[in-house]
Write an enzyme that holds these catalytic residues in place. Sequence first.
Site, mmCIF file in Angstrom:
data_model
loop_
_atom_site.group_PDB
_atom_site.id
_atom_site.type_symbol
_atom_site.label_atom_id
_atom_site.label_comp_id
_atom_site.label_asym_id
_atom_site.label_seq_id
_atom_site.Cartn_x
_atom_site.Cartn_y
_atom_site.Cartn_z
ATOM 1 N N ASP A 30 -4.345 -5.047 6.734
ATOM 2 C CA ASP A 30 -5.370 -4.265 6.079
ATOM 3 C C ASP A 30 -6.501 -5.023 5.674
ATOM 4 O OD1 ASP A 30 -6.216 -1.986 4.567
ATOM 5 O OD2 ASP A 30 -5.774 -3.195 2.617
ATOM 6 N N ASP A 77 -2.292 -3.897 0.586
ATOM 7 C CA ASP A 77 -2.037 -3.999 -1.019
ATOM 8 C C ASP A 77 -2.311 -2.710 -1.585
ATOM 9 O OD1 ASP A 77 -4.825 -3.622 -0.458
ATOM 10 O OD2 ASP A 77 -5.105 -4.814 -2.624
ATOM 11 N N ASP A 79 -1.641 2.043 1.892
ATOM 12 C CA ASP A 79 -1.052 1.155 3.054
ATOM 13 C C ASP A 79 0.664 1.339 2.774
ATOM 14 O OD1 ASP A 79 -3.174 -0.009 3.674
ATOM 15 O OD2 ASP A 79 -3.421 -1.608 1.862
#
Length: 619
Positions: free
Chosen positions: A310, A506, A510
Amino acid sequence: MPPSLQARLNVALLIVALVGLVAGLGLMLAAENELATFAWSIGVFPVLAALIVEIVRSLAKGEVGLDIVAALSMSAALLFGETLAAAVVALMYSGGTFLESFAEGRARREMSQLLSRVPRTATRHRDGKLEDVPLEDIEPDDLLLIRQGDVAPVDGAVEGERAILDQSALTGESMPVRLSRGRDVMSGSTNAGEAFDLRVTRRASESTYSGIVRLVEAAQASKAPMARLADRYSLLFLLITMVLAVSAWWFTGDPIRAVAVLVVATPCPLILAVPVALVAGLSRAAQFGVLIKGARPLESLAGVRTLVLDKTGTLTDGRPQIVSIETLDSVSQDQLLFFAASLEQASKHPMALAIVSSARERGRALQIPEQVVEIAGEGLVGVVDGRDVVVGGASFVAGMLGATVPEPGILEAGSALVSVAVDGKLVGHIIMADALRSGAARLLAGLRKLGIDRIMLATGDRHAVAQAITVGLGLDAVHSEMTPDQKVQLVLDERESHAPVMMVGDGVNDAPALAAADVGVAMGARGSAASAEAADVVLLVDHLDRLLPGIEIAQGARRIALQSVAAGIGLSVAGMMAAALGYLTPVQGALLQEAIDVAVILNALRALRIQPQALSSPC
């Protein structure tokens, strides 16, 4: 059976077996052979009875374990009058069980220390006085006193000028860290300096430390897939053992050779080395701030070949930072930051917090603003040090000034502009962005050296932002403007073609992708509770480079487990062949197997001393 009761039973069986063996040897030296045989038998029966109960329980659950070989060897030795060999096997089995539990206890020591350090009360400021209150009574925005040596009981922010904290129990960093006013403090950190005040940001039940404790308990309750593999192949090993034992008896007519074969085969190092090595690996990884939820994720982590990252909060810091300050006329950068940060103290906007934090880190003393008015999402106006100040977006400041605000040149993708005016005049701009973590390129290079062949970015940000932030990183693919379900599909597609896959993120968005990956890794220091819950691995500190020692330790622990199994099985088979050929008596075989078991357990404990080489500077 509860672990504590099982541990006491293991100790009791070891003592019975040891006393029976020693008493029998003493009686044998005194020429009391019949009493010696009786003493050895007495030492064997409790161990054999406990073993049979365990076998019955396993069979009831459909599991065929290698404990059957131990029961057969003791029973056969008693049946054919080899009571000394039976006593040695009983001592070997009970001693091996005790040593295994002791080894796992030692391997979990660092994790257990987390549980034992949980504070139960805190000292709170209330009406000019200090009061000790239970943790469950603490609410966000309470002000706590953290004395020297105290453990921070909840997450919060430094309220005083500075704090010096020992975070080694959480992150593995040996040196204390110095935090300035407003910086985040993780619960579980120890105050290594003078007393300071902590402004509470989360309840105890939601704090970093409470989450870590829950994850630790989950990690300790896990069972290794390699151990389950041992259970599945135990029937094959049992068959080989029985074929060798029966063949030795059939071709020689000597049942004692069969007893010797059974004795050497018990217990198999496969059921000892694997759990000890993997639990030791879990403990070692925790020392570096990498909490792996169990042995299955540890093994999967050792074999990862594809990484999906990410962006926000993972590849980048996740918080806006000052990239540059542009001033007009004779105003200095320090002056502009003073006016902006002083006024921004009245706002909780992320950019405002970043500006205030930057000013304090530079040692700038700020003034308390007066007559502050905040227009949500636009900016603030107020008085600082007797002067009228306006801070906000360019259009907001232009509207307040009644004039056009000249902006700097073309901003990079993902950057934001904060304009500042003093006494009705524009004095400059603060350019902010969510910057790439320092050392990101070195981190990715280190991951490739550890065997990760394919690295890609998956973000919900715009394409231009994703491309700009990843320039020079050498990623294999950049996926932008992705929804949570698209991230999940990407992970599933990569699993089909480039498994196993690790996903690092995080945010709440996600969490589904983390759950879908072979190994989900959450940034636990500032990430969401949802991502930490869905992930298999949690980085306890906001340093992405902790992936490097985590993977290296996982690879090392798995390698040590396999080495221990191969060596132990090889030695056991060699001993069984020697016993079948008549080169080992039952007593000699029992002593040999005892030595093999101790050796593989001690070898497995080497995982506690794995020293990662690929630990870069924090990023």
